[in-house]
Design an enzyme around this catalytic site. Structure first.
Site, mmCIF file in Angstrom:
data_model
loop_
_atom_site.group_PDB
_atom_site.id
_atom_site.type_symbol
_atom_site.label_atom_id
_atom_site.label_comp_id
_atom_site.label_asym_id
_atom_site.label_seq_id
_atom_site.Cartn_x
_atom_site.Cartn_y
_atom_site.Cartn_z
ATOM 1 N N HIS A 127 0.847 -1.186 0.000
ATOM 2 C CA HIS A 127 0.000 0.000 0.000
ATOM 3 C C HIS A 127 0.885 1.240 0.000
ATOM 4 O O HIS A 127 1.999 1.220 0.548
ATOM 5 C CB HIS A 127 -0.904 -0.001 1.236
ATOM 6 C CG HIS A 127 -2.071 -0.913 1.093
ATOM 7 N ND1 HIS A 127 -3.048 -0.725 0.153
ATOM 8 C CD2 HIS A 127 -2.419 -2.033 1.765
ATOM 9 C CE1 HIS A 127 -3.942 -1.688 0.268
ATOM 10 N NE2 HIS A 127 -3.589 -2.491 1.228
ATOM 11 N N LYS A 569 -12.236 4.580 9.144
ATOM 12 C CA LYS A 569 -12.579 5.760 8.342
ATOM 13 C C LYS A 569 -14.091 5.961 8.314
ATOM 14 O O LYS A 569 -14.586 7.089 8.334
ATOM 15 C CB LYS A 569 -12.044 5.574 6.921
ATOM 16 C CG LYS A 569 -12.460 6.643 5.916
ATOM 17 C CD LYS A 569 -11.729 6.421 4.608
ATOM 18 C CE LYS A 569 -12.268 7.307 3.510
ATOM 19 N NZ LYS A 569 -13.416 6.752 2.800
#
Length: 910
Positions: A127, A569
């Site tokens: 990532h 999130k």
């Protein structure tokens, strides 16, 4: 704990030494102004926004030196503690775990019997969170080795001066090497970084891990004969997403996956060849000094007859040394591209069997010590890496699969069907119908659409690899954003189209695990019903049974991936952690209904907002029976370097995982599950905190505030990873990946999603149910799931700098918008700090002094960098608005250096 030495005094001393070396190098290159403004050596730091352009790069190096000396000081402190007080005095490692299990009433026989069930599999991902280039990381590893070399007391003053010179030379190399990517790296570049750890780090620490386990076993008073075989030890393996993770990543093509599998296999075979070469060199036992066992001679003759003339070089090379001869034959049997002979090993288990034969023959002549130092390490290497190095997962988004199926249906003549728009019942009925049909929807080589062609070409590569080498190199087919059982059943249809499924009793079966990834809060809530419907499907039951037989499991295993990043999130830290906890409990129960063991795959990131936290606390905080001896967990971005760049930290972090899993699993198996009375209170707190967090994110104008009060626009322009920052390119909060979301808030020193909403939830509990808050206060250090949440929130609060946060907020052009959101965020910050300090019973700075000492070392130079970034950010945004693209691009490089420097200082990106 006995104060063996002052860890922070050592950090100060070593940091002063390294920064002095760095300043000396800068002076020699004519960089006097920068050298004279370096922190940690008594210099006055610059004030205001006007700083030298290259100062950020220098501070970045300085922070990396600080991270290095802290890492070394921690390692030295652990060693000193173990030497003086014993292996059981370091939290979370084997010594402490064995003592805890013994104190809990488990016998050495009970522990030894179950250790072989323990399996740990870190999965390396790429990532876009590693801000430093791979070449820079290599230089840092060399510098760390010099720092360790300097620790040795054997050196004379003249030799110490030479080591100091070598350090200065390495610092110049780092200074002259660009810190940031000037263009996005390709997938192959990221794979090379992963391969570094798989080739040069992990193989070299396997033996260290085993030695430490056995030392702790003996120190606990247990018999070393209980663990005298690699098959009795916990199992370590590795996974990899680079080259297989195609969710929103157009660069991961079928050809990239093919090359990735090829590279991993090539390096695994090279690794084993080197091990066997060394083993042959060591096993120079002569038949004149001991009589070779009949089984050894018979095995040599058996292989010799299979190989014919090809065996003669291996036999003739070491006449009179049969143990070496067998190793020579084993080397000849390793697969090579040019070898297609029948004698070549098809599977790594065949090599494993030959090593066992070799071990048994040495045992017959009483060479037990040689078995321990020569054969067992080779067996562990084969057991860990096989012929594939690390299993490759393939991940794709459920929406991508929907489009692929729609394209296949339209190409087959069902032009009026839009698979994505069908109800769940209609989707499942269609899938059942097509899975029951032996004919594919379209010919394999027929082009039908972007998504369908991409999936089919990928699965064709997997099918070819299984045909040639078996399934050992392949992990799971992971479906991100799983929102229904049909999202998983769809994979069976796509696999069936490409020949990836295999015929079985009652219909086709898939040899690879199909794995849901539950990411959002709502998906986690629905996960039990989704899994129940999936496990009830006949295709799933056939596939799990096929996989059980191939793997040799006692019962079927269904892997389930749970996402920490998107759930955080989506709902904030408290809601995320507790929803994940509850989901695991429910999913284990669903598995029990079907006689299936659930293997959880934890998709944790490198920051607290994405699931990170101390490994031993994380493991202890998992629900009862959720581990069951098996931990699969992502290691992402800069976390890989922080944990595994150096052998000392690598074996420490892997031991934390393996010992933690063993300890939690054995305790769970020998202690009945008990409900904690505070669980309903956490249910309410999670929902309350989520409501507060969601209210902020969905307030009108929040996206505008976020876009201007953080450097998210800079981060989206960075080149630190091959994957795009957004899944589809839409300018929405939902489309933005969790990584840049977290990265941008940390750069502005807000860390919003790792604490926001917690204060309001606790305050409401205090107002409505003060007795429940008091119970929370009394239990938060004792009940592991609660402690993991509160300690992570406390750490995040410590990292917040409200003064810096206010300065970034000044970038918001609309004053009304600025004051509204800044006011809400600061108010919640004060509330959360007050409530967390109430739980801890005093100011966090006093209750958790070590974290604040670490941050204090970084405080002043970070302020300098933030001011520099703010000044550049204002200029850059003004240039972009004016359409001065060339000038803004030139300034972007300077901005990215500040991003990298601040990330180094905070030890975190996204």
């Amino acid at each position: 704990m006995h104060k063996l030495f002052d860890q922070f005094e050592k950090i100060d001393r070593d940091q002063h030494f390294l920064v002095e070396c760095f300043a000396e190098m800068l002076h020699s290159l004519g960089e006097q102004s920068i050298a004279n403004q370096m922190p940690w050596i008594g210099n006055a730091l610059p004030q205001g926004e006007d700083t030298p352009e290259r100062l950020a790069q220098a501070y970045s190096v300085g922070f990396q030196l600080l991270n290095m000396v802290e890492e070394n000081a921690s390692a030295q402190h652990r060693r000193a503690t173990e030497e003086v007080e014993g292996l059981d005095h370091v939290s979370g490692l084997w010594g402490q775990i064995f003592h805890q299990l013994r104190d809990a009433g488990l016998t050495s026989a009970q522990i030894a019997e179950q250790l072989a069930d323990i399996r740990v599999e870190p999965v390396l991902t790429a990532h876009p969170t590693e801000a430093k280039r791979a070449s820079v990381l290599e230089h840092h590893r060399a510098l760390y080795l010099l720092l360790l070399k300097r620790e040795n007391q054997m050196w004379t003053p003249r030799e110490q001066r030479r080591i100091r010179k070598e350090i200065v030379f390495e610092l110049e190399r780092i200074w002259r090497t660009g810190e940031i990517y000037l263009q996005k790296p390709e997938v192959v570049t990221e794979l090379l970084s992963v391969l570094h750890y798989l080739k040069k780090v992990f193989p070299n620490i396997l033996d260290i891990l085993d030695r430490r386990l056995l030392q702790a076993w003996e120190e606990a008073g247990f018999d070393p004969k209980d663990l005298n075989d690699p098959e009795k030890l916990p199992r370590l393996s590795f996974g990899n997403w680079v080259g297989g993770d195609r969710d929103g990543h157009p660069g991961v093509t079928a050809e990239v996956t093919r090359q990735t599998l090829g590279r991993l296999r090539h390096h695994a075979l090279d690794l084993l060849d080197l091990q066997l070469k060394e083993l042959g060199r060591r096993l120079s036992l002569s038949e004149l000094r001991q009589t070779p066992p009949a089984g050894l001679i018979a095995r040599i003759e058996q292989v010799r007859n299979q190989m014919g003339e090809l065996a003669e070089p291996a036999i003739q090379r070491n006449i009179g040394e049969p143990w070496r001869q067998l190793v020579n034959l084993m080397r000849f049997r390793l697969p090579k591209a040019e070898q297609q002979h029948a004698h070549v090993y098809r599977r790594s288990v065949e090599l494993w069997d030959d090593l066992k034969s070799l071990r048994d023959s040495l045992r017959e002549v009483g060479a037990e010590r040689l078995i321990e130092v020569d054969i067992h390490p080779a067996m562990r290497l084969v057991q860990t890496f096989g012929f594939h190095m690390a299993v490759l997962d393939v991940r794709q988004n459920s929406a991508f699969h929907d489009r692929a199926v729609s394209q296949l249906l339209q190409a087959a003549g069902f032009e009026d069907l839009d698979f994505a728009e069908m109800s769940e019942e209609e989707r499942v009925a269609l899938l059942d119908q097509e899975l029951a049909s032996p004919r594919p929807l379209v010919r394999l080589n027929q082009k039908v659409g972007l998504e369908a062609d991409a999936v089919r070409s990928c699965y064709a590569v997997l099918t070819e690899h299984i045909r040639e080498h078996g399934e050992a190199a392949l992990g799971a087919l992971i479906v991100s954003m799983t929102r229904s059982a049909s999202d998983l059943l769809t994979v069976y249809l796509l696999a069936n189209e490409c020949g990836l499924t295999q015929p079985g009793v009652g219909g086709p079966a898939c040899p690879l695990p199909v794995v849901p990834l539950f990411e959002t809060i709502d998906d986690l809530h629905r996960s039990p019903e989704i899994l129940r419907a999936f496990l009830a499907h006949p295709m799933t039951q056939r596939s799990l049974e096929l996989q059980r037989q191939r793997q040799g499991f006692s019962r079927p295993v269904q892997q389930v991936m749970i996402g920490y990043s998107d759930s955080n999130k989506d709902g904030g830290i408290l809601s995320s952690h507790w929803t994940l906890y509850r989901a695991q409990e429910s999913l284990v129960e669903v598995g029990q209904e079907f006689g299936v063991r659930i293997r959880f795959f934890h998709g944790r990131g490198g920051t607290i907002s994405r699931g990170a936290g101390p490994t031993h606390r994380f493991i202890r905080a998992l629900p009862h029976s959720a581990l069951d001896g098996d931990l699969r967990m992502t290691e992402q971005g800069e976390t890989i370097a922080q944990k595994y760049a150096n052998w000392g930290t690598a074996h420490f972090n892997l031991e934390l995982m393996m010992a933690g899993v063993a300890g939690a699993t054995l305790q769970h198996r020998h202690q009945p599950k008990q409900r904690h009375p505070l669980e309903p209170v956490l249910d309410a707190l999670a929902e309350s905190s989520r409501a507060t967090y969601s209210e902020l994110l969905h307030s009108p104008g929040f996206i505008d505030y976020y876009s201007q009060a953080t450097p998210i626009d800079v981060i989206e322009q960075s080149r630190i990873g091959s994957r795009p920052s957004r899944r589809t390119g839409q300018r929405s909060l939902e489309d933005l990946r969790a990584i840049p979301w977290v990265f941008s808030w940390s750069q502005a020193r807000c860390y919003l999603s790792s604490w926001y909403g917690v204060g309001t939830a606790l305050e409401r509990l205090q107002q409505d149910h003060p007795e429940q808050l008091e119970a929370i206060r009394e239990e938060h250090l004792q009940w592991h799931p609660l402690h993991y949440i509160t300690s992570n929130v406390a750490t995040s609060l410590a990292n917040v700098d409200t003064e810096v946060m206010k300065e970034y907020a000044q970038l918001v052009e609309d004053p009304e918008l600025r004051e509204f959101f800044l006011g809400k965020i600061l108010e919640e910050y004060e509330r959360t700090t007050r409530m967390i300090e109430l739980l801890y019973g005093g100011p966090l700075q006093e209750k958790r002094p070590q974290i604040h000492q670490v941050l204090e070392l970084r405080h002043a130079p970070l302020r300098v960098l933030h001011h520099q970034q703010l000044a550049l950010l204002k200029q850059w945004r003004a240039m972009r608005r004016a359409g001065a693209s060339q000038e803004s691009e030139a300034l972007l490089t300077q901005l990215l250096v500040t991003v990298n420097a601040i990330a180094s200082g905070l030890r975190t990106t996204g």
